[in-house]
Design an enzyme around this catalytic site. Structure first.
Site, PDB file in Angstrom:
ATOM      1  N   HIS A   1      40.783  68.797  37.929  1.00  0.00           N
ATOM      2  CA  HIS A   1      41.864  68.878  38.920  1.00  0.00           C
ATOM      3  C   HIS A   1      41.328  68.839  40.345  1.00  0.00           C
ATOM      4  O   HIS A   1      40.341  69.470  40.673  1.00  0.00           O
ATOM      5  CB  HIS A   1      42.717  70.135  38.696  1.00  0.00           C
ATOM      6  CG  HIS A   1      41.926  71.412  38.712  1.00  0.00           C
ATOM      7  ND1 HIS A   1      42.494  72.633  38.469  1.00  0.00           N
ATOM      8  CD2 HIS A   1      40.618  71.664  38.944  1.00  0.00           C
ATOM      9  CE1 HIS A   1      41.584  73.584  38.555  1.00  0.00           C
ATOM     10  NE2 HIS A   1      40.441  73.016  38.841  1.00  0.00           N
ATOM     11  N   GLY A   2      41.986  68.035  41.180  1.00  0.00           N
ATOM     12  CA  GLY A   2      41.643  67.985  42.595  1.00  0.00           C
ATOM     13  C   GLY A   2      40.370  67.238  42.923  1.00  0.00           C
ATOM     14  O   GLY A   2      39.926  67.254  44.076  1.00  0.00           O
TER      15      GLY A   2
END
Length: 346
Positions: free
Chosen positions: A253-254
């Site tokens: 994520h990210g």
């Protein structure tokens, strides 16, 4: 070997036509116009009707004995070759070979502009012109799919996803919470936009952190089979233009991956790390979370990266260190083991 079950041979092609097609080729001044090339083969298997290529010097020896009518070689090649083989000098023989594949072969499988009856397409979805939507595809509300795109059997496109023009989405791909650019290829089984791996532990209980970001994929990106790309928590997961991501890669994520970077199979990138432009991560590389990998950096296969890497640096080992230091460590370790074994024998 190329199977006629899957690809149609478009040959024979005149050697002169091949030279014209490839453009940046230095050829002998006089080539017989009647030389016909029927196929592309490796040097060891080529016949007098075939063309071959040499991009790796390890195979130079085969150029002496090959029966190929012609061979694409590096621009500066001066080695020995079969005198009956016409040498075509190219700046990048492997790139020229890739172009030749498309000049000689076309896939048998075709994709008519059609939505198959078994596909489920929401009324609010927008499907562009000349698209193919395969058997048992599910396309949810408010999805937008650009012109000339292919969505193969069993794939799932979740609500609100936007896919650009000329996309090719292979079988059993699932895409949620994502905006995808033009000319993107996603191979079979890839999963994009699912929840990231985020928890907060409080009093011995792991509490899930909601991920409300999305995945943004640029133009001309290829994503390999069974690769997973998680959506961000607050910040989006971003894959920039021209990236090539191999099979079985996990992108947390990210994560942000810069333009033109190459990520090889079984690599894992933990959440919130940034990979710069034109980086290369070898097979089975691990990148810890919240790191910055500078533009043009390279990590050798199985490298374990636990700290930032400056732009242009090459590292290897686990934990990853400058590549020459890693080589020295390997040599010293080998010498120490040899010395230790000698003492034990005494």
């Amino acid at each position: 070997m190329v199977s006629s079950n899957f690809y149609k041979n478009l040959g024979p092609r005149k050697l002169t036509a091949i030279i014209d097609f490839l453009h940046d080729i230095i050829a002998p001044p006089k080539i017989h116009e009647d030389i016909a090339i029927h196929d592309i083969k490796i040097l060891q298997e080529a016949s007098p009707n075939d063309i071959s290529f040499l991009s790796n010097p390890k195979y130079s020896e085969f150029l002496k004995t090959t029966k190929a009518a012609a061979c694409i070689v590096p621009k500066n090649f001066t080695g020995e070759a079969n005198p009956n083989t016409v040498l075509l000098h190219a700046q990048n023989p492997y790139f020229a070979y890739g172009k030749l594949i498309d000049f000689f072969y076309a896939p048998i499988k075709s994709y008519p502009a059609k939505i198959m009856k078994s596909a489920i397409v929401a009324d609010s979805a927008t499907i562009g012109k000349n698209c193919y939507i395969g058997h048992n595809v599910v396309i949810e509300d408010d999805v937008i799919i650009g012109d000339n795109s292919i969505i193969e059997a069993g794939s799932f496109i979740g609500r609100g996803v936007n896919i650009g023009r000329n996309a090719r989405i292979e079988q059993h791909v699932s895409i949620n919470y994502a905006i995808i650019g033009d000319d993107v290829v996603i191979l079979a089984g890839a999963k994009i936009g699912q929840d990231g791996f985020g928890f907060s532990t409080e009093k011995g209980v792991h509490h899930k952190i909601s991920h409300i970001g999305i995945v943004k994929i640029g133009n001309n990106v290829e994503i390999g089979a069974n690769t997973t790309i998680d959506r961000g928590s607050l910040q989006d997961t971003i894959i920039k233009d021209l990236c090539r991501i191999d099979n079985l890669v996990q992108i947390g994520h990210g994560v942000k991956i810069g333009k033109g970077s190459i990520i090889v199979a079984q690599t894992g990138i933990a959440g919130s790390s940034t990979i710069g432009k034109y980086c290369t991560l070898g097979g089975q590389v691990g990148i810890a979370g919240h790191l910055n990998i500078g533009d043009g950096a390279q990590v050798a296969a199985q490298g374990g990266v636990a700290q930032n890497i400056e732009a242009g640096k090459i590292v290897g080992g686990s934990p990853a260190i400058p590549i020459m230091d890693w080589h020295r460590q390997s040599i010293i370790m080998k010498q120490l083991l040899k010395t230790s074994n000698s003492k034990l024998k005494k």
